[in-house]
Design a protein around this motif. Structure first.
Motif, PDB file in Angstrom:
ATOM      1  N   GLN A 165       0.829  -1.216   0.000  1.00 24.49           N
ATOM      2  CA  GLN A 165       0.000   0.000   0.000  1.00 24.49           C
ATOM      3  C   GLN A 165       0.862   1.264   0.000  1.00 24.49           C
ATOM      4  OE1 GLN A 165      -3.738   0.119   2.164  1.00 24.49           O
ATOM      5  NE2 GLN A 165      -3.262  -1.866   3.077  1.00 24.49           N
ATOM      6  N   TRP A 166       2.053   1.167  -0.591  1.00 22.53           N
ATOM      7  CA  TRP A 166       2.981   2.299  -0.593  1.00 22.53           C
ATOM      8  C   TRP A 166       2.384   3.522  -1.302  1.00 22.53           C
ATOM      9  CZ3 TRP A 166       4.191   4.303  -5.279  1.00 22.53           C
ATOM     10  CH2 TRP A 166       4.078   3.478  -6.400  1.00 22.53           C
ATOM     11  N   HIS A 167       1.494   3.287  -2.301  1.00 25.60           N
ATOM     12  CA  HIS A 167       0.932   4.409  -3.043  1.00 25.60           C
ATOM     13  C   HIS A 167       0.041   5.279  -2.158  1.00 25.60           C
ATOM     14  CE1 HIS A 167      -1.442   0.745  -3.494  1.00 25.60           C
ATOM     15  NE2 HIS A 167      -2.522   1.494  -3.534  1.00 25.60           N
ATOM     16  N   TRP A 168      -0.642   4.665  -1.172  1.00 22.78           N
ATOM     17  CA  TRP A 168      -1.495   5.444  -0.283  1.00 22.78           C
ATOM     18  C   TRP A 168      -0.671   6.294   0.681  1.00 22.78           C
ATOM     19  CZ3 TRP A 168      -6.140   6.496  -1.491  1.00 22.78           C
ATOM     20  CH2 TRP A 168      -6.948   5.574  -2.178  1.00 22.78           C
ATOM     21  N   VAL A 169       0.378   5.715   1.215  1.00 19.93           N
ATOM     22  CA  VAL A 169       1.225   6.476   2.136  1.00 19.93           C
ATOM     23  C   VAL A 169       1.953   7.581   1.378  1.00 19.93           C
ATOM     24  CG1 VAL A 169       3.462   5.247   2.042  1.00 19.93           C
ATOM     25  CG2 VAL A 169       2.635   6.148   4.211  1.00 19.93           C
ATOM     26  N   THR A 170       2.264   7.317   0.100  1.00 21.18           N
ATOM     27  CA  THR A 170       2.903   8.344  -0.727  1.00 21.18           C
ATOM     28  C   THR A 170       1.971   9.531  -0.923  1.00 21.18           C
ATOM     29  OG1 THR A 170       4.191   6.667  -1.932  1.00 21.18           O
ATOM     30  CG2 THR A 170       3.955   8.833  -2.977  1.00 21.18           C
ATOM     31  N   PHE A 176       8.812  15.619  -5.132  1.00 16.95           N
ATOM     32  CA  PHE A 176       7.863  14.544  -5.443  1.00 16.95           C
ATOM     33  C   PHE A 176       8.590  13.316  -5.998  1.00 16.95           C
ATOM     34  CE2 PHE A 176       5.385  12.445  -8.801  1.00 16.95           C
ATOM     35  CZ  PHE A 176       4.336  11.951  -8.057  1.00 16.95           C
ATOM     36  N   ILE A 177       9.488  13.526  -6.951  1.00 22.90           N
ATOM     37  CA  ILE A 177      10.230  12.416  -7.568  1.00 22.90           C
ATOM     38  C   ILE A 177      11.094  11.691  -6.539  1.00 22.90           C
ATOM     39  CG2 ILE A 177      12.043  11.832  -9.232  1.00 22.90           C
ATOM     40  CD1 ILE A 177       9.378  12.466 -10.525  1.00 22.90           C
ATOM     41  N   ILE A 178      11.815  12.462  -5.735  1.00 23.85           N
ATOM     42  CA  ILE A 178      12.723  11.860  -4.746  1.00 23.85           C
ATOM     43  C   ILE A 178      11.944  11.113  -3.670  1.00 23.85           C
ATOM     44  CG2 ILE A 178      14.470  12.327  -2.989  1.00 23.85           C
ATOM     45  CD1 ILE A 178      15.446  12.691  -5.893  1.00 23.85           C
ATOM     46  N   TYR A 179      10.896  11.733  -3.129  1.00 21.40           N
ATOM     47  CA  TYR A 179      10.106  11.078  -2.083  1.00 21.40           C
ATOM     48  C   TYR A 179       9.471   9.786  -2.591  1.00 21.40           C
ATOM     49  CZ  TYR A 179      10.255  15.392   0.700  1.00 21.40           C
ATOM     50  OH  TYR A 179      10.654  16.467   1.440  1.00 21.40           O
ATOM     51  N   THR A 180       8.870   9.859  -3.775  1.00 23.36           N
ATOM     52  CA  THR A 180       8.221   8.670  -4.339  1.00 23.36           C
ATOM     53  C   THR A 180       9.234   7.556  -4.540  1.00 23.36           C
ATOM     54  OG1 THR A 180       6.608  10.080  -5.483  1.00 23.36           O
ATOM     55  CG2 THR A 180       6.793   7.798  -6.224  1.00 23.36           C
ATOM     56  N   GLY A 181      10.391   7.919  -5.087  1.00 24.05           N
ATOM     57  CA  GLY A 181      11.442   6.920  -5.305  1.00 24.05           C
ATOM     58  C   GLY A 181      11.899   6.266  -4.018  1.00 24.05           C
ATOM     59  N   LEU A 182      12.096   7.064  -2.969  1.00 20.70           N
ATOM     60  CA  LEU A 182      12.559   6.525  -1.686  1.00 20.70           C
ATOM     61  C   LEU A 182      11.500   5.641  -1.027  1.00 20.70           C
ATOM     62  CD1 LEU A 182      14.358   9.679  -0.186  1.00 20.70           C
ATOM     63  CD2 LEU A 182      15.445   7.583  -1.024  1.00 20.70           C
ATOM     64  N   ILE A 183      10.231   6.030  -1.145  1.00 29.42           N
ATOM     65  CA  ILE A 183       9.149   5.218  -0.567  1.00 29.42           C
ATOM     66  C   ILE A 183       9.046   3.877  -1.299  1.00 29.42           C
ATOM     67  CG2 ILE A 183       6.634   5.040  -0.305  1.00 29.42           C
ATOM     68  CD1 ILE A 183       6.624   8.063   0.257  1.00 29.42           C
ATOM     69  N   ILE A 184       9.120   3.905  -2.637  1.00 19.98           N
ATOM     70  CA  ILE A 184       9.055   2.651  -3.412  1.00 19.98           C
ATOM     71  C   ILE A 184      10.248   1.763  -3.080  1.00 19.98           C
ATOM     72  CG2 ILE A 184       9.099   1.662  -5.731  1.00 19.98           C
ATOM     73  CD1 ILE A 184       7.652   4.158  -6.720  1.00 19.98           C
ATOM     74  N   LEU A 185      11.425   2.362  -2.934  1.00 16.37           N
ATOM     75  CA  LEU A 185      12.613   1.567  -2.568  1.00 16.37           C
ATOM     76  C   LEU A 185      12.404   0.862  -1.232  1.00 16.37           C
ATOM     77  CD1 LEU A 185      15.867   3.577  -3.426  1.00 16.37           C
ATOM     78  CD2 LEU A 185      14.891   1.604  -4.588  1.00 16.37           C
ATOM     79  N   GLY A 186      11.852   1.586  -0.263  1.00 18.06           N
ATOM     80  CA  GLY A 186      11.585   0.971   1.036  1.00 18.06           C
ATOM     81  C   GLY A 186      10.658  -0.216   0.905  1.00 18.06           C
ATOM     82  N   VAL A 227       1.603  -3.489   7.462  1.00 15.20           N
ATOM     83  CA  VAL A 227       1.385  -3.526   8.905  1.00 15.20           C
ATOM     84  C   VAL A 227       0.622  -2.282   9.356  1.00 15.20           C
ATOM     85  CG1 VAL A 227       3.439  -4.890   9.345  1.00 15.20           C
ATOM     86  CG2 VAL A 227       3.622  -2.402   9.333  1.00 15.20           C
ATOM     87  N   ASP A 228       0.400  -1.367   8.444  1.00 13.61           N
ATOM     88  CA  ASP A 228      -0.304  -0.121   8.732  1.00 13.61           C
ATOM     89  C   ASP A 228      -1.709  -0.201   8.145  1.00 13.61           C
ATOM     90  OD1 ASP A 228      -1.178   2.477   9.029  1.00 13.61           O
ATOM     91  OD2 ASP A 228       0.765   3.361   8.566  1.00 13.61           O
ATOM     92  N   THR A 229      -2.717  -0.059   9.000  1.00  7.74           N
ATOM     93  CA  THR A 229      -4.109  -0.175   8.535  1.00  7.74           C
ATOM     94  C   THR A 229      -4.647   1.135   7.958  1.00  7.74           C
ATOM     95  OG1 THR A 229      -4.867   0.309  10.776  1.00  7.74           O
ATOM     96  CG2 THR A 229      -4.648  -2.015  10.156  1.00  7.74           C
ATOM     97  N   SER A 230      -3.947   2.238   8.169  1.00  2.26           N
ATOM     98  CA  SER A 230      -4.390   3.533   7.619  1.00  2.26           C
ATOM     99  C   SER A 230      -3.180   4.274   7.038  1.00  2.26           C
ATOM    100  CB  SER A 230      -5.073   4.369   8.698  1.00  2.26           C
ATOM    101  OG  SER A 230      -4.258   4.467   9.841  1.00  2.26           O
ATOM    102  N   PRO A 231      -2.624   3.775   5.931  1.00  2.00           N
ATOM    103  CA  PRO A 231      -1.407   4.356   5.360  1.00  2.00           C
ATOM    104  C   PRO A 231      -1.548   5.809   4.925  1.00  2.00           C
ATOM    105  CG  PRO A 231      -2.403   2.774   3.838  1.00  2.00           C
ATOM    106  CD  PRO A 231      -3.110   2.630   5.139  1.00  2.00           C
ATOM    107  N   LEU A 232      -2.735   6.204   4.455  1.00  2.00           N
ATOM    108  CA  LEU A 232      -2.929   7.591   4.028  1.00  2.00           C
ATOM    109  C   LEU A 232      -2.733   8.551   5.203  1.00  2.00           C
ATOM    110  CD1 LEU A 232      -3.789   9.641   1.843  1.00  2.00           C
ATOM    111  CD2 LEU A 232      -6.163   9.268   2.564  1.00  2.00           C
ATOM    112  N   ILE A 233      -3.323   8.207   6.349  1.00  2.00           N
ATOM    113  CA  ILE A 233      -3.193   9.043   7.547  1.00  2.00           C
ATOM    114  C   ILE A 233      -1.752   9.045   8.037  1.00  2.00           C
ATOM    115  CG2 ILE A 233      -3.988   9.397   9.907  1.00  2.00           C
ATOM    116  CD1 ILE A 233      -6.082   9.894   7.698  1.00  2.00           C
ATOM    117  N   THR A 234      -1.109   7.888   7.990  1.00  2.99           N
ATOM    118  CA  THR A 234       0.295   7.798   8.396  1.00  2.99           C
ATOM    119  C   THR A 234       1.160   8.710   7.540  1.00  2.99           C
ATOM    120  OG1 THR A 234       0.032   5.522   9.151  1.00  2.99           O
ATOM    121  CG2 THR A 234       2.272   6.250   8.659  1.00  2.99           C
TER     122      THR A 234
END
Length: 430
Positions: free
Chosen positions: A37-42, A231-241, A172-179
């Motif tokens: 669900q990385w796209h929601w947290v992004t 935006f590019i850097i954050y998205t890339g780092l989140i996807i890498l994680g 493990v996060d039930t509300s990724p958007l809020i996180t």
């Protein structure tokens, strides 16, 4: 300097002042924890760490003054108090935090030196840059930011194209958007936009820009470019994680800051090999350093303006800010984040509503709208702050559950929005 070159130098400098410790350490762990669900947290992270800060720069492009101009429609006294509170917070939390992150990730693992030595040398260099005020924008935009971006793009590009184990683990996060929204708070970028936007305007004035409209266009375009880069850097780092979830094991016993640092170090090592550790050390140090320079310069600029452009006041303020940085910068990075949370819950909402009120049409954002919305936001911000200090208080807990979004620390959002709508309707009816 050609217009295009100046635009990108300004945008790069703006990017580097935004991109600090939290911006580098927070995104990978978000992706790691939310996996599929990385796209929601992004999405959540982008709202509070990119969209709102860039709106802050757009507000500066319209106002072309200082932070004082953000709140003067509420009242001169409010604006002065708000500015002083923000600048005190800036030099006691986000600025020292950059030194703590540099020590824990870049210096101590390689040299084993004390936090006092690191923070002393670190802020001595910050002071050197701040005292050379007229050269800051060019040096950051031409030299420091390109190096930061190149290292980041190398890590992200290699990491994304590497073969990865397929991970079927649910988030493990039930509300990724809020996180994502909450973690975006931790970057301090909305408040940072109000601080460093003023630095940008003064820097352009020192370079001889006199035309209001030209500066407005330059600042706005620089803001959009810097925002796109973030935006590019954050998205890339989140996807890498998220991608490295199945390959890097982070022990559950680690504290939040250790998890972030260990994950980032593991990704750098996996993508760039043994040299990745060295690159990571340079990256963290540069990213943190540019943010500290931006914050310290903004604080010194403000107090200089209060005292009839006194250069002596500028120097004294810069020295005091760096001394505070040395003292607080010795603390543990995670401890500084813990201290920051209740402060953010109180100050951040006010900063956000001031940004939006200064961006939208001034026909709607009248002095009455400013006063009413800020007052309501202040009240609910205080509620969130007290709820943090007294989590078991039954009255506060019940009240937050009744208020929409209150249980997730956004009790101020709907009341502030409703207040704005009612004020606009009232003014139109008259």
């Amino acid at each position: 300097m050609s217009k295009n070159k100046e635009l990108f130098v300004t945008a790069f400098a703006l990017f580097s002042m935004f991109f600090g410790a939290g911006n580098l350490l927070l995104p990978p762990l978000l992706g790691y924890q939310t996996t599929n669900q990385w796209h929601w947290v992004t999405l959540g992270f982008m709202i509070t760490a990119v969209v709102i800060p860039i709106f802050g720069i757009l507000a500066h492009a319209r106002l072309q003054g200082s932070m004082y101009d953000f709140g003067k429609k509420v009242s001169p006294l409010f604006s002065s108090v708000f500015c002083i509170i923000i600048y005190i917070i800036s030099v006691t939390i986000p600025s020292p935090r950059t030194a703590a992150a540099t020590h824990e990730i870049s210096i101590f693992p390689n040299f084993g030196t004390s936090a006092l030595l690191t923070s002393t040398i670190y802020f001595a260099l910050v002071l050197l840059f701040v005292l050379n005020r007229s050269k800051i924008l060019n040096f950051m935009g031409k030299f420091l930011t390109p190096l930061i971006v190149l290292i980041l793009l190398a890590i992200i590009s290699i990491g994304l194209y590497m073969p990865h184990e397929t991970v079927y683990t649910l988030s493990v996060d039930t509300s990724p958007l809020i996180t994502g929204l909450k973690e975006g708070y931790q970057t301090f970028d909305a408040i940072g936009a109000i601080v460093i936007g003023g630095v940008l305007i003064i820097s352009l004035n020192l370079k001889g820009h006199d035309s209001f409209e030209e500066k407005k266009k330059l600042i706005a375009k620089s803001g959009w470019i810097a925002g796109f880069g973030l935006f590019i850097i954050y998205t890339g780092l989140i996807i890498l994680g998220s991608y490295f979830r199945g390959e890097l094991d982070i022990e559950a016993t680690m504290s939040g800051d250790m998890k972030r640092a260990t994950l980032l170090r593991g990704i750098s090592l996996a993508t760039l090999g043994n040299i990745g550790t060295a690159f990571l050390s340079v990256l963290v140090a540069l990213a943190c350093f540019t943010t500290a320079v931006g914050i310290t310069t903004g604080v010194a600029d403000y107090f200089k303006g209060l005292f009839k452009d006194s250069q002596e006041v500028y120097i004294i303020t810069a020295i005091v800010a760096c001394l505070i940085g040395i003292l607080v910068g010795q603390l543990d990075f995670h401890y500084i984040i813990i201290v920051a949370v209740p402060v953010l819950k109180f100050v951040y909402p006010i900063g956000i509503v001031l940004i939006f009120l200064n961006v939208i049409s001034q026909k709607l954002a009248t002095p009455l709208a400013f006063r009413a919305v800020v007052l309501v936001t202040f009240i609910f911000g205080v509620l969130d702050m007290f709820a943090h200090f007294f989590p078991t208080n039954i009255f506060l807990k019940t009240l937050r559950e009744v208020i929409p979004l209150g249980a997730i620390d956004f009790a101020w959002v709907l009341p502030s929005l409703l207040t704005f709508i009612l004020v606009v309707a009232f003014q139109k009816s008259k």
